[in-house]
Structures are given as structure tokens and as C-alpha cells.
Design a protein around this motif. Structure first.
Motif, PDB file in Angstrom:
ATOM      1  N   ALA A  64       0.964  -1.223  -0.130  1.00 29.21           N
ATOM      2  CA  ALA A  64      -0.025  -0.083   0.072  1.00 29.21           C
ATOM      3  C   ALA A  64       0.682   1.321  -0.197  1.00 29.21           C
ATOM      4  O   ALA A  64       0.450   2.354  -0.550  1.00 29.21           O
ATOM      5  N   ALA A  65       2.105   1.256   0.730  1.00 26.07           N
ATOM      6  CA  ALA A  65       2.958   2.388   0.536  1.00 26.07           C
ATOM      7  C   ALA A  65       3.937   2.057  -0.661  1.00 26.07           C
ATOM      8  O   ALA A  65       4.837   3.061  -0.613  1.00 26.07           O
ATOM      9  N   GLY A  89      -4.829   0.218  -9.386  1.00 27.72           N
ATOM     10  CA  GLY A  89      -4.205   0.404  -8.083  1.00 27.72           C
ATOM     11  C   GLY A  89      -2.798   0.421  -8.135  1.00 27.72           C
ATOM     12  O   GLY A  89      -2.143  -0.663  -8.623  1.00 27.72           O
ATOM     13  N   ALA A  90      -1.782   1.301  -7.650  1.00 27.98           N
ATOM     14  CA  ALA A  90      -0.651   1.144  -7.660  1.00 27.98           C
ATOM     15  C   ALA A  90       0.104   0.092  -6.773  1.00 27.98           C
ATOM     16  O   ALA A  90       1.307  -0.410  -7.161  1.00 27.98           O
ATOM     17  N   HIS A  91      -0.883  -0.405  -5.941  1.00 30.37           N
ATOM     18  CA  HIS A  91      -0.318  -1.434  -5.055  1.00 30.37           C
ATOM     19  C   HIS A  91      -0.019  -2.910  -5.914  1.00 30.37           C
ATOM     20  O   HIS A  91       0.574  -3.935  -5.550  1.00 30.37           O
ATOM     21  N   GLY A  92      -0.217  -2.751  -7.161  1.00 33.44           N
ATOM     22  CA  GLY A  92      -0.225  -4.012  -8.243  1.00 33.44           C
ATOM     23  C   GLY A  92       1.034  -4.113  -9.089  1.00 33.44           C
ATOM     24  O   GLY A  92       1.179  -5.012  -9.700  1.00 33.44           O
ATOM     25  N   PHE A  93       1.844  -3.189  -8.708  1.00 31.77           N
ATOM     26  CA  PHE A  93       3.003  -3.005  -9.181  1.00 31.77           C
ATOM     27  C   PHE A  93       4.419  -2.916  -8.380  1.00 31.77           C
ATOM     28  O   PHE A  93       4.182  -2.463  -7.307  1.00 31.77           O
ATOM     29  N   THR A  94       5.649  -3.451  -8.944  1.00 33.01           N
ATOM     30  CA  THR A  94       6.733  -3.239  -8.393  1.00 33.01           C
ATOM     31  C   THR A  94       7.910  -2.868  -9.270  1.00 33.01           C
ATOM     32  O   THR A  94       7.647  -3.144 -10.698  1.00 33.01           O
ATOM     33  N   VAL A  95       8.787  -2.101  -8.874  1.00 32.34           N
ATOM     34  CA  VAL A  95       9.915  -1.802  -9.698  1.00 32.34           C
ATOM     35  C   VAL A  95      10.606  -2.918 -10.437  1.00 32.34           C
ATOM     36  O   VAL A  95      10.978  -4.012  -9.883  1.00 32.34           O
ATOM     37  N   GLY A  96      10.925  -2.765 -11.830  1.00 28.52           N
ATOM     38  CA  GLY A  96      11.124  -3.754 -12.603  1.00 28.52           C
ATOM     39  C   GLY A  96      10.208  -4.612 -13.304  1.00 28.52           C
ATOM     40  O   GLY A  96      10.534  -5.476 -14.200  1.00 28.52           O
ATOM     41  N   GLN A  97       9.181  -4.431 -13.064  1.00 29.18           N
ATOM     42  CA  GLN A  97       7.904  -5.128 -13.606  1.00 29.18           C
ATOM     43  C   GLN A  97       7.901  -4.903 -15.153  1.00 29.18           C
ATOM     44  O   GLN A  97       7.857  -3.702 -15.407  1.00 29.18           O
ATOM     45  N   VAL A 137       7.111   3.510  -8.217  1.00 33.84           N
ATOM     46  CA  VAL A 137       5.676   3.205  -7.831  1.00 33.84           C
ATOM     47  C   VAL A 137       5.372   4.563  -6.618  1.00 33.84           C
ATOM     48  O   VAL A 137       6.219   4.527  -5.802  1.00 33.84           O
ATOM     49  N   ASP A 138       4.487   5.541  -6.986  1.00 35.74           N
ATOM     50  CA  ASP A 138       4.160   6.753  -6.305  1.00 35.74           C
ATOM     51  C   ASP A 138       2.793   6.281  -5.673  1.00 35.74           C
ATOM     52  O   ASP A 138       1.665   6.558  -6.157  1.00 35.74           O
ATOM     53  N   ALA A 139       3.027   5.755  -4.411  1.00 38.91           N
ATOM     54  CA  ALA A 139       1.800   5.156  -3.705  1.00 38.91           C
ATOM     55  C   ALA A 139       0.775   6.357  -3.461  1.00 38.91           C
ATOM     56  O   ALA A 139      -0.279   6.343  -3.654  1.00 38.91           O
ATOM     57  N   PRO A 140       1.340   7.456  -2.715  1.00 43.53           N
ATOM     58  CA  PRO A 140       0.394   8.472  -2.342  1.00 43.53           C
ATOM     59  C   PRO A 140      -0.396   9.260  -3.404  1.00 43.53           C
ATOM     60  O   PRO A 140      -1.469   9.466  -3.436  1.00 43.53           O
ATOM     61  N   ALA A 141       0.205   9.142  -4.612  1.00 43.09           N
ATOM     62  CA  ALA A 141      -0.460   9.665  -5.922  1.00 43.09           C
ATOM     63  C   ALA A 141      -1.205   8.755  -6.676  1.00 43.09           C
ATOM     64  O   ALA A 141      -1.853   9.006  -7.695  1.00 43.09           O
ATOM     65  N   ASN A 142      -0.867   7.531  -6.500  1.00 42.04           N
ATOM     66  CA  ASN A 142      -1.634   6.614  -6.926  1.00 42.04           C
ATOM     67  C   ASN A 142      -1.036   6.263  -8.484  1.00 42.04           C
ATOM     68  O   ASN A 142      -1.888   6.093  -9.414  1.00 42.04           O
ATOM     69  N   ARG A 143       0.040   6.704  -8.560  1.00 40.28           N
ATOM     70  CA  ARG A 143       0.759   6.719  -9.842  1.00 40.28           C
ATOM     71  C   ARG A 143       1.830   5.641 -10.321  1.00 40.28           C
ATOM     72  O   ARG A 143       2.734   5.722  -9.292  1.00 40.28           O
ATOM     73  N   VAL A 144       2.037   5.161 -11.198  1.00 38.20           N
ATOM     74  CA  VAL A 144       2.946   4.239 -11.772  1.00 38.20           C
ATOM     75  C   VAL A 144       3.714   4.967 -12.890  1.00 38.20           C
ATOM     76  O   VAL A 144       3.121   5.306 -14.012  1.00 38.20           O
ATOM     77  N   GLY A 166      11.645  -1.654  -0.188  1.00 36.65           N
ATOM     78  CA  GLY A 166      10.949  -2.748   0.619  1.00 36.65           C
ATOM     79  C   GLY A 166      11.513  -4.038   0.504  1.00 36.65           C
ATOM     80  O   GLY A 166      11.458  -5.019   1.352  1.00 36.65           O
ATOM     81  N   GLN A 167      12.462  -4.293  -0.546  1.00 38.36           N
ATOM     82  CA  GLN A 167      13.092  -5.504  -0.651  1.00 38.36           C
ATOM     83  C   GLN A 167      14.433  -5.295   0.360  1.00 38.36           C
ATOM     84  O   GLN A 167      14.461  -4.579   1.095  1.00 38.36           O
ATOM     85  N   SER A 168      15.088  -6.241   0.591  1.00 41.10           N
ATOM     86  CA  SER A 168      16.267  -6.470   1.535  1.00 41.10           C
ATOM     87  C   SER A 168      17.437  -6.706   0.921  1.00 41.10           C
ATOM     88  O   SER A 168      17.689  -7.556  -0.348  1.00 41.10           O
TER      89      SER A 168
END
Length: 360
Positions: free
Chosen positions: A90-91, A233-241, A262-269, A337-339
Motif C-alpha cells: 500500500a506504501a 491500483g499502484a499496489h499491483g506494481f513493483t519496480v522492474g515489472q 511506484v508513487d503510492a500516495p499519488a496512485n501513480r506508476v 521494501g526489498q532487502s
């Protein structure tokens, strides 16, 4: 020693438990119930927490002649792993739930309960090695690099390592399966679990949609700033996808496009070409050290995915809970978010959650 053997119902944990018995330890088998509504049967090779898996673990324990219990950690798993997973997406971040499960469930919840009950240690079927070093026990890569799981164990601290056993670290997967067959374990040919255990159908985007709902947003070109499409929904995406972007490449230049932000606050990819994906600076937080923390600037090997390549790098520990890792070469598709897990040879130094990435 009195040891709790974590038994998932798979071949690896079965052989790990049997080896601990052979080593002379007093072993009790424990299966973790992590789902509030566990399915009766596994769906293909996904997951590891069904009633069928608990039954497989019990049959192995019966064959070994050891006590067996099921410990219900479902509420803690929901709070510490599942809800964390949802909050991270979500973030606009991309979490690794296996690391969180190892940190907060298997080597916090399980180990803490085992110690409280008078046990000395926990044994699991992870492919990694614990080696006695000059400053205490050290976590090292497994002999079988194809199965090595030291990356997802990089969240363990020195105290947890002092009470951890990984009996499979010196073996290959074919050797483990052969040993299981020799011992007469019915799980000898059981498929490995994979993907995210609490999303058994593998549809992460659909699962997140059900948790977070759908909300239309813009797909934006990184170079021009133009809106080139929409998403739910921006939550459905990840960098590199690359897949599932819903783009008509023929209306652009025909080159593949990837998620670069992924810009979650703006819901922008934000999407762009492959050359925009490479980064060589990783900023980390939530530091976890498997032994004494490094001091100053040190040369390390850095790994940013569970099965990714280790890249030579320089790490600098800052004030407080901060880490800066400068990679010797650019790596594509590194998401907040990755490690990042740091190595010195085969030894795991520690890990951090990636806060941000950039180019030097």
C-alpha cells in the motif's frame, strides 16, 4: 541439547529433524499453524501450511518416534507478516514475506516459545550453515549454492544464531531426497513449496485488490511525463515489472517498458525503458547484524534478491539505523521494501530493508 525441530511437512524439515536425533539431541517436532482457515489440501506445489502438510509432518515424527505438537501462531503471523505485507504494498514498496516470517515467526515467535518451555535451540530445514567463528557462531552460505537460503536468514541476530541449527547446510537437494527415501519418509518425493504461502493461487495482484480495493490511477512515461495508460491500483506494481502493464507498445516506439517508480500516495506508476532501471546506490534501514556490526567503510558482497547474484560493493554504516551500499556495477529492478543482505566471502554480515535507490 533439547531441540525443537520445526516441521513444515516437507522433505527438508523431515531430514533435518532426523539428523538432529542422530546427533544425539532430545528432539520434539513442532508444526506451525499459520493460517486461520488452513486449506485441507495443498494447491499444486504452493504453500506449506495446510492440514495435509500438518499430517505429513506428524507421520514423519511418528516414524522417528519423537513427540509432535502443532503450535498455533496464526494471529501473530497475520499481524507480523500478512498485515506488514499489505501495508508495504500500500506504501508502494515490495516486501519479502519470507524474511519477515523468519525474523518474526520462526526465530522470534517459535524460538521465544521454545526457550520459555525449556528448550535450548530450534532446528529448521533451511539450506545454510552455522560455523563457529572467533566472535561466536556465524551464518554462512550452504554448500549447495543453487538451494542456498542464507539470504532469507540474513535477518537473524547473534543471539538467535546461538540457538539455531541448520542440519542441511552441507548437503544438496538430491542427497536430502535420497536420505528421506532411505528412511522411508513418504515425503521423499513431495514437491517443494514456493511462492507466497498465504497466496496459494499465486495471484498477488488479485489478492491485494481484495485487501486494498481498486482505484484507477495513471501510467506515466518517465521521459516525457505523458500519461500513457491507466491502472486499477499502484499496489499491483513493483519496480522492474514488465508484464501486466496494459500498454500498447505499438503506439509508442515498440521497445519494452518497465515499472521504474511506484508513487503510492499519488496512485501513480511511472514506466520507462530498460536503461532507466539500473541503480548502484542502495540506502537501507532496519539493520540486522548476524554478529558484530561493521565499522566504517567496508568491502562486502551485496545481494538484493533471494536468488539474485552477489555484487561486489562498499558498505557504510551511518548514524542510527542507516546503511549506504555503493555497488561496483548497476543492478536492474531494485525496489524499496526489498532487502539487501551483505556477505564477507560465504559469511552473512547482516541485512537491511531497502529504503531508497539511486545512481552514484
Amino acid at each position: 541439547m533439547r531441540v525443537v525441530a520445526a516441521m513444515s511437512g516437507g522433505v527438508d524439515s523431515a531430514v533435518a529433524a532426523s539428523r538432529m536425533i542422530e546427533a544425539g539431541h532430545e528432539v520434539v517436532g513442532v508444526h506451525l499453524a499459520l493460517s486461520r482457515s488452513a486449506a485441507t489440501l495443498r494447491e499444486g506445489a504452493r504453500g506449506c501450511c495446510t492440514i495435509e502438510d500438518a499430517g505429513d509432518a506428524r507421520r514423519v515424527a511418528d516414524r522417528l518416534g519423537i513427540p509432535f505438537y502443532v503450535w498455533d501462531l496464526a494471529s501473530r503471523f497475520e499481524r507480523d507478516v500478512v498485515e506488514d505485507f499489505v501495508a508495504e504494498y500500500a506504501a508502494g514498496r515490495t516486501p519479502n514475506p519470507c524474511l519477515r516470517c523468519n525474523e518474526r515467526i520462526k526465530f522470534a515467535g517459535l524460538l521465544d516459545k521454545a526457550v520459555a518451555l525449556g528448550f535450548d535451540a530450534v532446528a529448521t530445514g533451511h539450506y545454510a550453515r552455522v560455523v563457529e567463528g572467533p566472535s561466536g557462531r556465524e551464518l554462512h552460505r550452504a554448500v549447495d549454492h543453487a538451494k542456498d537460503q542464507s539470504y532469507v536468514l540474513g535477518v537473524l541476530d547473534a543471539e538467535q544464531l546461538s540457538r539455531a541449527f541448520f542440519p542441511l547446510g552441507d548437503s544438496t537437494k538430491p542427497q536430502v531426497r535420497a536420505e528421506a527415501a532411505e528412511r522411508g519418509f513418504a515425503v521423499a518425493k513431495k514437491p517443494d513449496s514456493h511462492d507466497i504461502c498465504f497466496i496459494p493461487d499465486g495471484d498477488t495482484r488479485g489478492w491485494l485488490d481484495r485487501r486494498l480495493g481498486q482505484r484507477e490511477g495513471a501510467l506515466v512515461d518517465a521521459t516525457t511525463g505523458a500519461v500513457v495508460g491507466t491502472h486499477t491500483g499502484a499496489h499491483g506494481f513493483t519496480v522492474g515489472q514488465r508484464r501486466g502493464l496494459g500498454l500498447d507498445r505499438s503506439s509508442m516506439d515498440g521497445d519494452p517498458r518497465y515499472v521504474v517508480e511506484v508513487d503510492a500516495p499519488a496512485n501513480r506508476v511511472v514506466i520507462g525503458t530498460a536503461d532507466l532501471l539500473g541503480v548502484d546506490v542502495v540506502e537501507g534501514e532496519h539493520l540486522r547484524w548476524c554478529g558484530p556490526p561493521p565499522v566504517g567503510s567496508v568491502r562486502v558482497g551485496a545481494q538484493v534478491r533471494a536468488h539474485g547474484e552477489e555484487v561486489p560493493a562498499t558498505a557504510q554504516v551511518g548514524e542510527g539505523d542507516a546503511l549506504r551500499v555503493v555497488l561496483d556495477r548497476r543492478v536492474r529492478g531494485v525496489a524499496p521494501g526489498q532487502s539487501v543482505v551483505l556477505y564477507e566471502g560465504t559469511r552473512v554480515i547482516g541485512s537491511a530493508t531497502i529504503r531508497a535507490t539511486s545512481r552514484a
